[in-house]
Structures are given as structure tokens and as C-alpha cells.
Write a protein that holds these residues in place. Structure first.
Motif, mmCIF file in Angstrom:
data_model
loop_
_atom_site.group_PDB
_atom_site.id
_atom_site.type_symbol
_atom_site.label_atom_id
_atom_site.label_comp_id
_atom_site.label_asym_id
_atom_site.label_seq_id
_atom_site.Cartn_x
_atom_site.Cartn_y
_atom_site.Cartn_z
ATOM 1 N N LYS A 1 0.565 -1.086 -0.157
ATOM 2 C CA LYS A 1 -0.320 -0.173 -0.118
ATOM 3 C C LYS A 1 0.756 1.346 0.086
ATOM 4 O O LYS A 1 0.580 2.387 -0.614
ATOM 5 N N THR B 1 -3.909 4.763 -9.213
ATOM 6 C CA THR B 1 -4.875 4.882 -9.759
ATOM 7 C C THR B 1 -5.201 2.467 -10.153
ATOM 8 O O THR B 1 -4.365 2.817 -10.566
ATOM 9 N N MET B 2 -5.798 2.146 -9.969
ATOM 10 C CA MET B 2 -5.906 0.677 -10.890
ATOM 11 C C MET B 2 -6.613 0.836 -11.836
ATOM 12 O O MET B 2 -6.321 0.777 -13.203
ATOM 13 N N LYS C 1 -11.469 2.567 -5.559
ATOM 14 C CA LYS C 1 -11.281 4.315 -4.987
ATOM 15 C C LYS C 1 -11.223 3.269 -3.651
ATOM 16 O O LYS C 1 -10.767 3.145 -2.469
ATOM 17 N N GLN D 1 -9.858 0.060 -2.917
ATOM 18 C CA GLN D 1 -8.249 0.689 -3.155
ATOM 19 C C GLN D 1 -7.396 0.489 -1.326
ATOM 20 O O GLN D 1 -6.121 0.119 -1.173
#
Length: 160
Positions: free
Chosen positions: A40, A47-48, A85, A88
Motif C-alpha cells: 500500500k 489508480t487501478m 477507489k 483500493q
């Protein structure tokens, strides 16, 4: 007396072994959490997937979306981006769980978007999606080779 001593000895040994097993389990959980936090911290705010406006621009150019289609698709992309988001930031999920959820969200969004597309656009979107999946698999193979050695090949698929 000897029997009681033997029972007591066996009990103490069992408790010692059980505490070692639990200590190892705690160590494994601690290691997993440490790895998760390290990942992390290295990922940071990455961003994914691209922001909704970037995705919409690409879709508009690639599929020749009309202004009306763009208005209909934009909320779907915004919703998906917000979900990703939130995902994440969730520290309780493993990478495989995250990947599965991302794929589910993406499939759901694509299905909703297709409701606003004509057959020609749907066909183009299918081709683009397949290319993206193929590129992803190539990147994953390259990353795996980089991690475990340049001559290493991925293990053969397991048949069920």
C-alpha cells in the motif's frame, strides 16, 4: 503417582506445542499485514484504472460515441471509479480478492454501457476488451519472469 506425572507431562507438552503453533500463525498473520502495508505504501495514490474523463475520451475516440452516449456513459464510469477507489483503501482484502472484485465491477460497467451502444460499437468494444486482457496477461507473465528469473516460464495451468 507415575501415571499422574506422565499425564501432567503430556499435558504440559501439548500446551507447549499448541502455543508454538499459535505463535507461528500470529507471525504469519503479522507478516501478511506487513507485506500488505508495504504494498500500500509503495502504491500510494496510484489508480487501478484511468480517471473517468480519460476513459470517456478513449471510448469516444475508439467507438465514436455521440454526445448523448457520452452523457449516458459518464455516470457509469464515475460510479465504477468511486467503487475502485474505495476498494483500493480496503486493507482487509488480498490481491486476488481485489482482482476478482475489480473484474466483476468492470464486467458490470461494460454490460451497462452496452445498453447505450449500437451493435457496431458493441463489437468494437469487445475487440478492445480482448486486446486489453491479452496485454494484461503478457504484462503479468513478464512481471513473473522478472520476479523469479528471466528463464522461468509460468507453471502449466492446473486442470480441474
Amino acid at each position: 503417582m507415575k501415571k499422574m506425572l506422565a499425564v501432567l507431562l503430556v499435558t504440559v507438552m501439548s500446551l507447549g506445542i499448541a502455543s508454538m503453533v499459535f505463535a507461528q500463525t500470529d507471525e504469519q498473520a503479522e507478516k501478511a499485514n506487513k507485506v500488505r502495508k508495504t504494498v500500500k505504501s509503495k502504491v500510494g495514490d496510484a489508480t487501478m484504472m484511468p480517471a473517468p474523463e480519460v476513459q470517456l475520451k478513449r471510448l469516444t475516440e475508439g467507438l465514436e460515441l455521440t454526445a448523448e452516449q457520452q452523457k449516458q456513459i459518464r455516470p457509469l464510469l464515475d460510479d465504477e471509479y468511486a467503487k475502485l477507489k474505495a476498494l483500493q483503501r480496503n486493507e482487509n482484502l488480498t490481491p486476488k480478492q481485489i482482482q476478482k472484485i475489480v473484474e466483476e465491477h468492470r464486467a458490470e460497467t461494460i454490460a451497462k454501457m452496452q445498453a447505450f451502444m449500437n451493435p457496431e460499437q458493441k463489437e468494437k468494444l469487445e475487440i478492445i476488451s480482448n486486446e486489453i486482457k491479452a496485454n494484461k496477461q503478457q504484462r503479468m507473465r513478464a512481471n513473473r519472469k522478472a520476479r523469479i528469473g528471466t528463464n522461468a516460464e509460468p507453471p502449466p495451468p492446473v486442470s480441474k
